[in-house]
Design an enzyme around this catalytic site. Structure first.
Site, PDB file in Angstrom:
ATOM      1  N   ARG A 141       0.842  -1.197   0.000  1.00  0.00           N
ATOM      2  CA  ARG A 141       0.000   0.000   0.000  1.00  0.00           C
ATOM      3  C   ARG A 141       0.874   1.242   0.000  1.00  0.00           C
ATOM      4  O   ARG A 141       2.037   1.208   0.371  1.00  0.00           O
ATOM      5  CB  ARG A 141      -0.872   0.015   1.262  1.00  0.00           C
ATOM      6  CG  ARG A 141      -1.897  -1.099   1.247  1.00  0.00           C
ATOM      7  CD  ARG A 141      -2.951  -0.852   2.288  1.00  0.00           C
ATOM      8  NE  ARG A 141      -2.385  -0.644   3.615  1.00  0.00           N
ATOM      9  CZ  ARG A 141      -2.975   0.070   4.561  1.00  0.00           C
ATOM     10  NH1 ARG A 141      -4.117   0.657   4.343  1.00  0.00           N
ATOM     11  NH2 ARG A 141      -2.403   0.194   5.761  1.00  0.00           N
TER      12      ARG A 141
ATOM     13  N   LYS B 202       3.124 -10.302  10.788  1.00  0.00           N
ATOM     14  CA  LYS B 202       2.451 -10.171   9.494  1.00  0.00           C
ATOM     15  C   LYS B 202       2.801 -11.349   8.577  1.00  0.00           C
ATOM     16  O   LYS B 202       3.961 -11.596   8.285  1.00  0.00           O
ATOM     17  CB  LYS B 202       2.844  -8.838   8.845  1.00  0.00           C
ATOM     18  CG  LYS B 202       2.144  -8.593   7.529  1.00  0.00           C
ATOM     19  CD  LYS B 202       2.119  -7.119   7.161  1.00  0.00           C
ATOM     20  CE  LYS B 202       1.629  -6.921   5.751  1.00  0.00           C
ATOM     21  NZ  LYS B 202       1.311  -5.523   5.445  1.00  0.00           N
TER      22      LYS B 202
ATOM     23  N   ARG C 128      -1.885   0.904  14.190  1.00  0.00           N
ATOM     24  CA  ARG C 128      -0.813   0.283  14.978  1.00  0.00           C
ATOM     25  C   ARG C 128      -1.256   0.099  16.416  1.00  0.00           C
ATOM     26  O   ARG C 128      -1.982   0.930  16.952  1.00  0.00           O
ATOM     27  CB  ARG C 128       0.445   1.181  14.971  1.00  0.00           C
ATOM     28  CG  ARG C 128       1.165   1.244  13.641  1.00  0.00           C
ATOM     29  CD  ARG C 128       1.922  -0.051  13.422  1.00  0.00           C
ATOM     30  NE  ARG C 128       2.088  -0.272  11.990  1.00  0.00           N
ATOM     31  CZ  ARG C 128       3.264  -0.345  11.368  1.00  0.00           C
ATOM     32  NH1 ARG C 128       4.359  -0.210  12.048  1.00  0.00           N
ATOM     33  NH2 ARG C 128       3.308  -0.578  10.083  1.00  0.00           N
TER      34      ARG C 128
HETATM   35  P1  ATP Z   1       0.339   0.074   8.486  1.00  0.00           P
HETATM   36  O1  ATP Z   1      -1.078  -0.333   8.216  1.00  0.00           O
HETATM   37  O2  ATP Z   1       0.563   0.334   9.907  1.00  0.00           O
HETATM   38  O3  ATP Z   1       0.785   1.174   7.594  1.00  0.00           O
HETATM   39  P2  ATP Z   1       1.060  -2.205   7.092  1.00  0.00           P
HETATM   40  O4  ATP Z   1       1.794  -3.420   7.457  1.00  0.00           O
HETATM   41  O5  ATP Z   1      -0.398  -2.406   6.870  1.00  0.00           O
HETATM   42  O6  ATP Z   1       1.275  -1.122   8.176  1.00  0.00           O
HETATM   43  P3  ATP Z   1       1.430  -1.959   4.349  1.00  0.00           P
HETATM   44  O7  ATP Z   1       1.827  -0.824   3.496  1.00  0.00           O
HETATM   45  O8  ATP Z   1       0.031  -2.463   4.206  1.00  0.00           O
HETATM   46  O9  ATP Z   1       1.732  -1.569   5.806  1.00  0.00           O
HETATM   47  O10 ATP Z   1       2.374  -3.233   4.060  1.00  0.00           O
HETATM   48  C1  ATP Z   1       3.729  -3.113   3.757  1.00  0.00           C
HETATM   49  C2  ATP Z   1       4.545  -3.602   4.941  1.00  0.00           C
HETATM   50  O11 ATP Z   1       4.397  -4.998   5.137  1.00  0.00           O
HETATM   51  C3  ATP Z   1       6.017  -3.436   4.685  1.00  0.00           C
HETATM   52  O12 ATP Z   1       6.411  -2.136   5.057  1.00  0.00           O
HETATM   53  C4  ATP Z   1       6.663  -4.522   5.575  1.00  0.00           C
HETATM   54  O13 ATP Z   1       6.896  -4.004   6.863  1.00  0.00           O
HETATM   55  C5  ATP Z   1       5.581  -5.600   5.731  1.00  0.00           C
HETATM   56  N1  ATP Z   1       5.845  -6.906   5.031  1.00  0.00           N
HETATM   57  C6  ATP Z   1       5.558  -8.167   5.434  1.00  0.00           C
HETATM   58  N2  ATP Z   1       5.872  -9.080   4.505  1.00  0.00           N
HETATM   59  C7  ATP Z   1       6.367  -8.410   3.498  1.00  0.00           C
HETATM   60  C8  ATP Z   1       6.863  -8.783   2.228  1.00  0.00           C
HETATM   61  N3  ATP Z   1       6.907 -10.015   1.760  1.00  0.00           N
HETATM   62  N4  ATP Z   1       7.288  -7.791   1.475  1.00  0.00           N
HETATM   63  C9  ATP Z   1       7.222  -6.498   1.900  1.00  0.00           C
HETATM   64  N5  ATP Z   1       6.752  -6.096   3.048  1.00  0.00           N
HETATM   65  C10 ATP Z   1       6.333  -7.043   3.847  1.00  0.00           C
HETATM   66  C1  BTN Z   2       0.346  -4.641   1.827  1.00  0.00           C
HETATM   67  O1  BTN Z   2       0.931  -3.568   1.707  1.00  0.00           O
HETATM   68  O2  BTN Z   2       0.217  -5.212   2.907  1.00  0.00           O
HETATM   69  C2  BTN Z   2      -0.245  -5.262   0.583  1.00  0.00           C
HETATM   70  C3  BTN Z   2       0.744  -6.138  -0.135  1.00  0.00           C
HETATM   71  C4  BTN Z   2       0.181  -6.742  -1.401  1.00  0.00           C
HETATM   72  C5  BTN Z   2       1.209  -7.545  -2.171  1.00  0.00           C
HETATM   73  C6  BTN Z   2       0.600  -8.264  -3.338  1.00  0.00           C
HETATM   74  S1  BTN Z   2       1.711  -9.451  -4.061  1.00  0.00           S
HETATM   75  C7  BTN Z   2       0.630  -9.660  -5.414  1.00  0.00           C
HETATM   76  C8  BTN Z   2       0.116  -8.283  -5.776  1.00  0.00           C
HETATM   77  N1  BTN Z   2       1.056  -7.608  -6.643  1.00  0.00           N
HETATM   78  C9  BTN Z   2       1.609  -6.548  -6.084  1.00  0.00           C
HETATM   79  O3  BTN Z   2       2.468  -5.820  -6.607  1.00  0.00           O
HETATM   80  N2  BTN Z   2       1.119  -6.379  -4.847  1.00  0.00           N
HETATM   81  C10 BTN Z   2       0.153  -7.401  -4.505  1.00  0.00           C
END
Ligand code: ATP
Ligand code: BTN
Length: 330
Positions: free
Chosen positions: A127, A192, A326
């Protein structure tokens, strides 16, 4: 680059048997020098494949990779649902979500329910422009196209239904219970495990097109995990060896069921269920948009999928996917 070249695939297949194999032996199998093998190994490591080398023994994978095969997907789908498999596999892609969004923009014909999975994303997205670590073979990178005629407004609560579909799939296959973090994360043991990225195109009230992206960690290598800035986990840590083909098929089925339920009755039948899986149930939390921050007690979600926060005894609902939630660490 759509697939690793034939030589790298052969090296991967040899390593995936789980034993040490020497550069000499690999070289003989492929008819190339040990130096050339070393170059291919370095390129695979660059793609995030966790290979190590021990002097005198050769190369070994840190764990075997749960690889996808189009033929296995087709067979499993046929066996279970006796219909044509809607799942498309590509080894390497920039992002499965970006690819399906491009096809929508190019007005390419895709049936609702079409799925694209990849073994590696070169530009995986989370995101708010965050990077989604997507090393080769290790995890699941999955996108599902869905056409929804009730319009964008009605699609607001969709990541709630998608979170439940991931829960259903993992429960059905492995009998584990994940928890859900509003709006779009899947947690296991307070770490996560997966993230959801829903993107849409269309009209506020007319038909809209959704790309539902799911990234689910299966056996994350050290080289990628060092870039993740929060507590994370992967399935293999809890369950051992995973069959990714089976997981993709089950997830597609679970998603189709939840989306049909969503189309029929919105979130009305899902709110209580989601609330029972809420990872931050009753916890003190912070909600932030980057500019503003709110503190309160997390009371679950409402009928539209908004987060309910109790502040000074009053319940307030928050909507929108761009909010960060968070837990307050006491
Ligand atoms: P918040 O909602 O508090 O902003 P979030 O975890 O929902 O936190 P997102 O942007 O949804 O944030 O998800 C991206 C985050 O997920 C990354 O910053 C990282 O910390 C975590 N993460 C877990 N697994 C992976 C992965 N395979 N690749 C990248 N990020 C991952
Ligand atoms: C998050 O920020 O938590 C969402 C992560 C979503 C990752 C998936 S992997 C398959 C699809 N392709 C992308 O580039 N993002 C989503």
């Amino acid at each position: 680059m759509k697939t690793p070249d034939h030589k790298k695939q052969t090296i991967l297949a040899a390593l995936n048997k789980g034993e040490f194999i020497s550069g000499q032996e690999l070289g003989e199998q492929l008819g190339i020098s040990r130096a050339a093998i070393a170059k291919h190994i370095a390129a695979l490591q660059e793609m995030g494949v966790d290979i190590f080398r021990v002097n005198g023994r050769g190369y070994k994978l840190n764990y075997s990779l749960p690889l996808i095969h189009q033929s296995k997907l087709n067979t499993l789908w046929q066996q279970q649902f006796q219909s044509e498999c809607p799942i498309e596999y590509q080894a390497i892609i920039d992002s499965t979500n970006s690819e399906l969004m491009r096809r929508l923009q190019d007005k390419q014909n895709m049936g609702s329910g079409h799925v694209l999975v990849a073994e590696m994303q070169q530009a995986g997205r989370g995101r708010r422009g965050r990077v989604w670590q997507s090393p080769f073979g290790a995890n699941l990178y999955y996108s599902y196209y869905w056409q929804f005629d009730a319009g964008m407004q009605a699609a607001m609560g969709l990541s709630i239904a998608v979170g439940l579909a991931v829960y259903d799939a993992l429960k059905a296959l492995y009998d584990i219970s994940v928890e859900l973090k509003w709006p779009n994360d899947i947690y296991l043991n307070q770490q996560k495990l997966a993230g959801i990225l829903v993107e849409l195109e269309g009209q506020v009230e007319g038909p809209c097109h959704l790309v539902i992206g799911i990234g689910l960690n299966i056996c994350m290598p050290e080289s990628a995990s060092k870039h993740i800035d929060q507590a994370w986990t992967d399935l293999q840590t809890h369950l051992g060896q995973i069959d990714k083909n089976q997981l993709v098929v089950q997830l597609t089925h679970s998603l189709s069921e939840r989306l049909a339920q969503y189309k029929e009755s919105g979130l009305s039948e899902m709110v209580t269920e989601w609330n029972s899986l809420n990872a931050f149930k009753g916890d003190a939390v912070t909600l932030s948009t980057g500019q503003r921050e709110w503190r309160g007690i997390c009371e679950g979600i409402d009928m539209q999928g908004g987060l309910l926060l109790r502040q000074d005894g009053e319940l307030k609902a928050f909507y929108g996917g761009e909010i960060s939630l968070r837990k307050v660490i006491s």
